[in-house]
Design an enzyme around this catalytic site. Structure first.
Site, PDB file in Angstrom:
ATOM      1  N   LYS A 291     -10.136   4.125   2.485  1.00 42.00           N
ATOM      2  CA  LYS A 291      -9.082   4.225   1.475  1.00 42.00           C
ATOM      3  C   LYS A 291      -9.631   4.881   0.211  1.00 42.00           C
ATOM      4  CE  LYS A 291      -5.982   0.379   2.591  1.00 42.00           C
ATOM      5  NZ  LYS A 291      -5.444  -0.926   2.136  1.00 42.00           N
ATOM      6  N   GLU A 377       4.157 -12.973   8.779  1.00 45.53           N
ATOM      7  CA  GLU A 377       5.059 -13.886   8.079  1.00 45.53           C
ATOM      8  C   GLU A 377       5.577 -14.996   8.986  1.00 45.53           C
ATOM      9  OE1 GLU A 377       5.059  -9.955   5.986  1.00 45.53           O
ATOM     10  OE2 GLU A 377       5.374 -10.562   8.070  1.00 45.53           O
ATOM     11  N   ARG A 405      11.443 -11.324   7.690  1.00 43.16           N
ATOM     12  CA  ARG A 405      10.813 -11.186   8.999  1.00 43.16           C
ATOM     13  C   ARG A 405      10.548 -12.544   9.655  1.00 43.16           C
ATOM     14  NH1 ARG A 405       6.334  -6.486   8.595  1.00 43.16           N
ATOM     15  NH2 ARG A 405       7.332  -5.884  10.534  1.00 43.16           N
TER      16      ARG A 405
END
Length: 646
Positions: A291, A377, A405
């Protein structure tokens, strides 16, 4: 890994000659390297003006260039998981002239969006959907007898979600031709990469190796079963030791990798091998990236500049907003710490968003009582239910849009059993630049239908502290408190919140003609609206409901029986607070006499595009002006109706 520096703009820019991916199909490897360097610089420059997600995009610059060079996009579909890493992709696919409108009103989306470009094969803002969507596209291609490739690009973080494995399991069982690129940018899966790994990956992705492997399988099939099993296990062992791909092979994927995702000399031939080898079945290419790669300030940052405000390109210094009131997120975290200091049973759970939900600070204070489940989740909610079943007091801190979700788990694992899980719902309401995929519009509507659920919404940061304390005190059923992104209004804060009476609102201003009943942080706009209505000679009551469930029925009865107009105001979708007020009023017979006109103000029945939150609320009619207009129109209509009836 190679770590290029940002190039100095050149009059011989290749990027200036690229309008669509077809323009780079004939480029040499050296030209592609130059293009990648220029693309990285352009991405940094653009995001320095707009803010947004930077680190993820910088990590896939070479991969983006390689994919559009090797594959015939948009006929070949690229499905980017989440989509926050696609700024370089947008630049290469005809949107460079608009790249400085990223996340701005009327500008480019910060994610993939199907109606924005044919190169955005699938829209997303939530993670871990790419393999499922790509598999569906691949299956549709097979129905039509097509030959195009479908490629899903998914990060290692997104692979922590069960949906990704469900899709891979299904893909392996179907045997559909599909390419999945695992972008491993955290070194969480990959062993070290280098020339030997690249060579092995190039070898095992090639047609001769795969053909030989097929022949070997046929030959091995002629041997007795014990010898055949031994040969198969030996090959799996060698491939697993060399590449670490045993898990993916077991799911039915042909595994290739790991390979340095920033080295085009390694990446290009492997992608071409995968493209040209048409052996049926799904393939997974494991690339390792970094990243923020190629931009020193991002590489040095702890979060690799995942999300940034506008910044200075040379120094990387981000523009700081003027210090104001603490954010609701911080107030929640501080309030939860205060409760946890007094109660050792309180634990905190988040799903891959510790800093976004403020639980990083809670984790610093109580590391053994803080749990990050990853992008999972569903698991987070049921994990909390298990803790609650054993007498602990879990607070599940998840953004409103992500909590969607886990709805089945909220219903089946929490509400049905009346377990005291506390849901701290951050980013409720409109969120601005992240747009419709991240707007917290629906949580009241999808939670308020559930029996045994307490739902609270603070009007300000002090109220939020009280609601954290209230949730901590509820031990017989689930509860939820929703609060917006951004700063509070500057209220003085207590050292610790006070427990509120369940299902009771409050009146802040008494009047006789119009009543404004607010849920959440629109209360301040209601107070402004009341001042304006007073200028029209209309005595106005302002009440803070505090709770959607249970409703303050006595308060509603009082407002309906003593005012000509009642306006409910909320920063959520239809079917939420206002709908529940109307349902109660109808069932209680409070509307039978017609002496009070009722209007419900909520978000419009549409997905709102990104913009400044204040402007978005104005467009929705949820600011003071919109509230005044609604109240005056209702009063006028009510007067006409009464006159006609008389």
């Amino acid at each position: 890994m190679e770590t290029p520096s940002l190039p100095v703009p050149s009059t011989d820019s290749l990027l200036d000659t690229v309008h669509l991916p077809a323009d780079i199909r004939g480029y040499s490897a050296d030209q592609l390297k130059q293009l990648a360097a220029e693309l990285r610089a352009e991405t940094v420059q653009a995001v320095s003006h707009t803010g947004g997600h930077l680190g993820a995009g910088l990590g896939v610059v070479e991969l983006t260039v390689a994919l559009h060079h090797v594959f015939n996009t948009p006929e070949d579909r690229i499905v980017w998981d989440v989509g926050h890493q696609t700024y370089p992709h947008k630049i290469l696919t005809g949107r460079r002239d608009r790249i400085r409108t990223l996340r701005q009103p009327g500008g480019l989306s910060g994610f993939c969006k199907r109606d924005e470009s044919p190169y955005d094969a699938f829209g997303a803002g939530h993670s871990s959907t790419s393999i499922s969507a790509a598999l569906g596209m691949a299956q549709a291609r097979d129905f039509e007898g097509g030959k195009n490739e479908v490629i899903a690009v998914i990060g290692d973080g997104a692979m922590s979600a069960g949906m990704a494995y469900e899709a891979m399991n299904n893909a392996g069982a179907l045997g559909t031709r599909l390419i999945v690129i695992l972008n491993d940018n955290d070194m969480s899966i990959a062993p070290p990469v280098g020339a030997m790994s690249a060579y092995l990956s190039r070898l095992i992705s090639s047609h001769p190796y795969r053909s030989f492997r097929h022949i070997a399988k046929v030959v091995a099939g002629k041997f007795p079963a014990p010898l055949m099993r031994a040969a198969k296990n030996a090959e799996k062992y060698v491939r697993g030791m060399a590449t670490g791909g045993t898990l993916f092979e077991e799911l039915g994927f042909y595994y290739v990798g790991p390979v340095d995702g920033h080295n085009l000399d390694h990446l290009l031939p492997i992608l071409k091998n995968i493209r040209d080898e048409k052996e049926s079945g799904p393939v997974l290419l494991h690339v390792v990236t970094q990243k923020g790669h190629g931009y020193a300030p991002a590489e040095a940052s702890d979060d690799k500049y995942h999300g940034v405000s506008t910044f200075d390109v040379v120094t990387g210094t981000q523009k700081k907003s003027i210090a104001g009131a603490p954010s609701y997120t911080k107030v929640f975290a501080d309030a939860l710490i205060a409760e946890a200091q007094a109660d050792p049973k309180i634990v905190a759970i988040t799903a891959a968003m510790p800093s976004g939900t403020g639980l990083d600070t809670f984790g610093t204070r109580f590391p053994e009582r803080t749990f990050d489940t990853g992008i999972a989740e569903q698991h987070a909610v049921t994990f909390a239910a298990g803790l609650a079943a054993e007498g602990y007091k879990p607070f599940v801190a998840i953004y409103s849009t992500f909590l969607q979700r886990a709805y089945d788990q909220i219903v089946h694992d929490v509400a049905v059993q009346s377990l005291p899980v506390r849901f701290a719902i951050d980013r409720a309401g409109l969120v601005g630049a992240d747009g419709p995929t991240h707007a917290g519009s629906f949580d009241v509507a999808y939670l308020a239908t559930l029996p045994n659920m307490i739902i609270m919404a603070p009007a300000d940061e002090a109220e939020l502290m009280h609601m954290v304390a209230t949730a901590a005190s509820v031990n017989d059923r689930p509860s939820a408190l929703r609060y917006p992104r951004g700063e509070g209004i500057g209220m003085a804060l207590p050292a610790r919140g006070e427990v509120l009476p369940i299902g009771k609102g409050r009146i802040l201003r008494e009047g006789t003609a119009i009543a404004l009943l607010s849920l959440g942080t629109r209360l301040r706009e209601c107070m402004k609206a009341a001042e304006e209505l007073e200028k029209h000679g209309l005595s106005t009551t302002v009440a803070d409901a505090r709770f959607t469930k249970p409703l303050d029925e006595d308060l509603i009865r009082k407002l309906l029986s003593t005012h000509e107009v009642l306006v409910t105001v909320e920063e959520g979708s239809s079917g939420g607070f206002g709908a529940h007020v109307l349902a109660f009023a109808a069932q209680d017979g409070l509307l039978d006499s017609g002496t009070c006109a009722v209007r419900t103000l909520c978000l419009p029945d549409a997905f709102l595009e990104q913009g400044a939150p204040a402007a978005m609320y104005e467009a929705a009619g949820l600011n003071a002006n919109g509230i005044v207009k609604t109240a005056l129109a209702a009063l006028k209509s009510h007067a006409v109706r009464l006159h006609s009836a008389g």
